[in-house]
Write an enzyme that holds these catalytic residues in place. Sequence first.
Site, PDB file in Angstrom:
ATOM      1  N   GLY A  11       0.770  -1.227   0.000  1.00 40.27           N
ATOM      2  CA  GLY A  11       0.000   0.000   0.000  1.00 40.27           C
ATOM      3  C   GLY A  11       0.805   1.284   0.000  1.00 40.27           C
ATOM      4  CG  ASN A  13       1.768   2.985  -5.815  1.00 48.45           C
ATOM      5  OD1 ASN A  13       2.181   3.984  -6.370  1.00 48.45           O
ATOM      6  ND2 ASN A  13       2.320   1.804  -5.965  1.00 48.45           N
ATOM      7  CE  LYS A  87      -9.369 -11.850  -6.684  1.00 54.52           C
ATOM      8  NZ  LYS A  87     -10.486 -12.036  -5.727  1.00 54.52           N
ATOM      9  CG  ASN A 103      -3.216  -1.243 -12.776  1.00 52.37           C
ATOM     10  OD1 ASN A 103      -3.095  -1.434 -11.573  1.00 52.37           O
ATOM     11  ND2 ASN A 103      -2.465  -1.863 -13.676  1.00 52.37           N
ATOM     12  CG  HIS A 105       2.333  -2.506 -15.114  1.00 51.76           C
ATOM     13  ND1 HIS A 105       2.018  -3.738 -14.559  1.00 51.76           N
ATOM     14  CD2 HIS A 105       3.400  -2.708 -15.920  1.00 51.76           C
ATOM     15  CE1 HIS A 105       2.884  -4.628 -15.028  1.00 51.76           C
ATOM     16  NE2 HIS A 105       3.727  -4.040 -15.853  1.00 51.76           N
ATOM     17  CG  ASP A 146      -0.803  -4.707 -16.897  1.00 53.42           C
ATOM     18  OD1 ASP A 146      -0.011  -5.638 -16.715  1.00 53.42           O
ATOM     19  OD2 ASP A 146      -1.397  -4.124 -15.971  1.00 53.42           O
ATOM     20  CD  GLU A 175       5.180   1.723  -8.936  1.00 45.88           C
ATOM     21  OE1 GLU A 175       4.081   1.400  -8.451  1.00 45.88           O
ATOM     22  OE2 GLU A 175       6.145   0.948  -8.978  1.00 45.88           O
TER      23      GLU A 175
HETATM   24  C1  GRF Z   1       3.715  -1.408  -7.164  1.00 43.37           C
HETATM   25  O1  GRF Z   1       4.975  -1.588  -7.772  1.00 43.37           O
HETATM   26  C2  GRF Z   1       2.670  -1.332  -8.238  1.00 43.37           C
HETATM   27  O2  GRF Z   1       3.099  -0.696  -9.414  1.00 43.37           O
HETATM   28  C3  GRF Z   1       2.426  -2.769  -8.523  1.00 43.37           C
HETATM   29  O3  GRF Z   1       2.541  -3.446  -7.294  1.00 43.37           O
HETATM   30  C4  GRF Z   1       3.304  -2.660  -6.407  1.00 43.37           C
HETATM   31  C5  GRF Z   1       2.420  -2.335  -5.241  1.00 43.37           C
HETATM   32  O4  GRF Z   1       3.085  -1.593  -4.344  1.00 43.37           O
HETATM   33  N1  GRF Z   1       1.137  -2.932  -9.120  1.00 43.37           N
HETATM   34  P1  GRF Z   1       2.282  -0.973  -3.099  1.00 43.37           P
HETATM   35  O5  GRF Z   1       1.359  -2.052  -2.564  1.00 43.37           O
HETATM   36  O6  GRF Z   1       1.534   0.212  -3.601  1.00 43.37           O
HETATM   37  O7  GRF Z   1       3.388  -0.623  -2.149  1.00 43.37           O
END
Ligand code: GRF
Length: 205
Positions: A11, A13, A87, A103, A105, A146, A175
């Site tokens: 989490g 992000n 998922k 999303n 990625h 994606d 990110e």
């Molecule tokens: C991130 O690298 C995101 O791009 C990918 O999974 C990772 C999740 O990181 N989908 P977090 O759970 O946000 O730390």
Amino acid sequence: LNISVLISGGGTNLEALLQAIEAQQIPARVVQVIASQPDAYGLTRAGNWDIPTKILPVNEPEKADKLLLEWLEEADTQLVVLAGYVKKVPPTVVAAYPNRMMNIHPSLIPAFAGPGWYGIKVHEGVWQRGVKLTGATVHFVNGEMDGGPIILQEAVALSHEDDPAAIQQKVLAVEHRLLPRAVSLFAAQKLQVAGHRVILKDEVS
Ligand code: GRF
């Protein structure tokens, strides 16, 4: 703008988005955090911000798909953000949020993207191939993994000394800026989808 965030892991992000909403006064609110599994540390992060959390049933896929759509609608969700959600989103849910589900990625899509490319696997593939540039992509979610229209991308330069863990850290740092920027543009209604392309209204001359 009511945002529901879907997570599966740490989490970071989610955390970056919450901090950006508060610091940059993005006119948005994370109304709930939905996790695909109970041990997602992002649930703890949501709790720290007093955000309601829900956990999808892990071994009952049909029930999970139904619950996910119900939870999103009950919370009057206007934007769904997949932040480290591993998922597949059921077609019924994708169809309910056309160009209103994004999303993030951790690569420059289409490279190292699609079924099977998630988490550290992405950075292992990048390391194996010895690419000089990787990066992060924020895109709208459509039926293919994606595969939706790309909103923002930012490149990350690599050195031969970077192992997958170092690559992951460099990309995560990007990110954590890219996702909030995409949400901010969405909240300001500056994203216009034209076919498979996203036009950023700021740049329309
Ligand atoms: C991130 O690298 C995101 O791009 C990918 O999974 C990772 C999740 O990181 N989908 P977090 O759970 O946000 O730390």
